[in-house]
Design a protein around this motif. Structure first.
Motif, PDB file in Angstrom:
ATOM      1  N   VAL A   1       0.838  -1.208   0.000  1.00  0.00           N
ATOM      2  CA  VAL A   1       0.000   0.000   0.000  1.00  0.00           C
ATOM      3  C   VAL A   1       0.870   1.255   0.000  1.00  0.00           C
ATOM      4  N   PHE A   2       1.874   1.296   0.871  1.00  0.00           N
ATOM      5  CA  PHE A   2       2.701   2.496   0.992  1.00  0.00           C
ATOM      6  C   PHE A   2       3.445   2.797  -0.299  1.00  0.00           C
ATOM      7  N   PHE A   3       4.133   1.811  -0.843  1.00  0.00           N
ATOM      8  CA  PHE A   3       5.002   2.101  -1.981  1.00  0.00           C
ATOM      9  C   PHE A   3       4.224   2.287  -3.281  1.00  0.00           C
ATOM     10  N   VAL A   4       3.086   1.615  -3.443  1.00  0.00           N
ATOM     11  CA  VAL A   4       2.261   1.901  -4.612  1.00  0.00           C
ATOM     12  C   VAL A   4       1.733   3.331  -4.522  1.00  0.00           C
TER      13      VAL A   4
ATOM     14  N   ASN B   1      -6.049  -4.760   0.235  1.00  0.00           N
ATOM     15  CA  ASN B   1      -5.059  -5.278   1.183  1.00  0.00           C
ATOM     16  C   ASN B   1      -5.431  -5.002   2.635  1.00  0.00           C
ATOM     17  N   GLY B   2      -6.718  -4.845   2.897  1.00  0.00           N
ATOM     18  CA  GLY B   2      -7.191  -4.744   4.268  1.00  0.00           C
ATOM     19  C   GLY B   2      -7.172  -3.363   4.872  1.00  0.00           C
ATOM     20  N   VAL B   3      -7.039  -2.305   4.052  1.00  0.00           N
ATOM     21  CA  VAL B   3      -7.031  -0.930   4.559  1.00  0.00           C
ATOM     22  C   VAL B   3      -8.155  -0.168   3.860  1.00  0.00           C
ATOM     23  N   SER B   4      -9.137   0.269   4.636  1.00  0.00           N
ATOM     24  CA  SER B   4     -10.287   0.937   4.029  1.00  0.00           C
ATOM     25  C   SER B   4      -9.953   2.363   3.609  1.00  0.00           C
ATOM     26  N   PHE B   5     -10.867   2.958   2.852  1.00  0.00           N
ATOM     27  CA  PHE B   5     -10.657   4.314   2.348  1.00  0.00           C
ATOM     28  C   PHE B   5     -10.541   5.315   3.496  1.00  0.00           C
TER      29      PHE B   5
END
Length: 344
Positions: free
Chosen positions: A98-101, A125-129
């Protein structure tokens, strides 16, 4: 605090179309990164190598690249700490994905495609908006706070003791945040309301905010060392230029972030760096270092991002498909659903 419903798009695309769009964005991202690298002024490398012993300059350039990557690594730790504060645990490879994308999406022209891609990658990947936006708001406030504080180091070198009071004021601001971390939460929630974005259903703990502040400050200090090594390569005095270079890079990057109309602060960052470096270098040499800094930063970001994403992909593919993306979130009420958040 009343939990808000997680953001969901009012439509659902067919899975095949979603996969095609993801593949297309991946190709666009790779193309944008390649174009960013190709668009750098690589001639500054030959200019530096021509100044003195090639082996020594090569070591300084390699060192600059390594510390630039290390600084980004500390920035990742700060962002990760905030993410974990605002929701349940997520597997480390997925956090890195998530971070690097999201981070590398800044090279894609326009803000909207990068935001859409970051949102899709995060939710997959399990992190909501909501959690993604909350982490972005909180992390950015810490980046700007620590960046402006450390950046004032350059102001002292450039303008003399008359700006010492600014350094003192900025230092007091950092101390206040470390003593009363809840102020950062209030600021982040205010930003999200102004942007009409959902609040995360959790607030970061004082301990988490303190860790993120320290990690982000270390990120600035370590990353700024790459400018110092480049300045040494162009003949700057190592002792006199250390504080100036660390502060100048931090200040220039922070000002570039605030100049939202220019992608990644292009032009503004180089102008601030060149002006600051003329204190320890002739103007032509200062300009070379400013351009070389952009080159080293870009190569470091792409190299670390590509390596991290490759490792994350391998680990995720080897993880059993039945393993959950994150720990289940407790729903406080039938009408209240979890929100989440997600940042160098």
């Amino acid at each position: 605090m009343t939990a808000s419903r997680p953001w969901r798009p009012p439509w659902r695309l067919p899975r095949a179309l979603v996969r095609a769009l993801i593949a297309a964005f991946a190709l666009v991202l790779v193309g944008a990164v390649v174009m960013a690298l190709a668009g750098q002024d690589w001639s500054v490398v030959s200019v530096m190598l021509a100044r003195s012993d090639g082996g020594r300059i090569g070591l300084l350039l390699a060192g600059a690249l390594l510390v630039s990557m290390a600084g980004l690594g500390f920035g990742y730790l700060a962002w990760r700490a905030v993410l974990f504060e605002l929701g349940p645990p997520v597997g480390e490879p997925r956090v890195a994905r998530v971070f690097f994308v999201t981070f590398l999406s800044k090279y894609v022209p326009g803000k909207v495609p990068g935001l859409i891609a970051a949102t899709k990658v995060a939710t997959a990947n399990g992190v909501s908006f909501g959690r993604l936006m909350g982490t972005a708001a909180l992390s950015m406030s810490l980046v700007l706070l620590t960046g402006l504080t450390i950046g004032l180091l350059a102001g002292v070198h450039m303008l003399g003791t008359q700006v010492v009071w600014l350094v003192a004021a900025a230092t007091v601001a950092i101390v206040v945040v470390l003593v009363r971390p809840q102020l950062v939460n209030h600021g982040a929630h205010l930003v999200l309301r102004l942007l009409r974005r959902p609040d995360p259903d959790r607030s970061a703990s004082p301990r988490g905010i303190r860790f993120a502040v320290v990690a982000q400050a270390v990120s600035w200090l370590v990353t700024g060392l790459h400018l110092w090594l480049l300045a040494i390569a162009m003949g700057a005095d190592p002792v006199r230029s250390l504080g100036l270079c660390v502060g100048a890079f931090t200040l220039a990057t922070t000002v570039g972030m605030l100049t939202v109309v220019l992608p990644d602060g292009i032009g503004v960052r180089e102008a601030v760096l060149t002006a600051a470096l003329t204190v320890v270098l002739p103007a032509p040499a200062a300009a070379v270092v400013a351009v070389a800094s952009r080159l080293v930063s870009t190569v470091g970001e792409v190299a670390l991002g590509a390596a991290a994403l490759a490792v994350a992909e391998v680990v995720i593919r080897r993880t059993p498909a039945s393993e959950p993306l994150s720990e289940p979130e407790a729903e406080p009420a039938a009408v209240a659903e979890p929100a989440q958040a997600g940042d160098k």
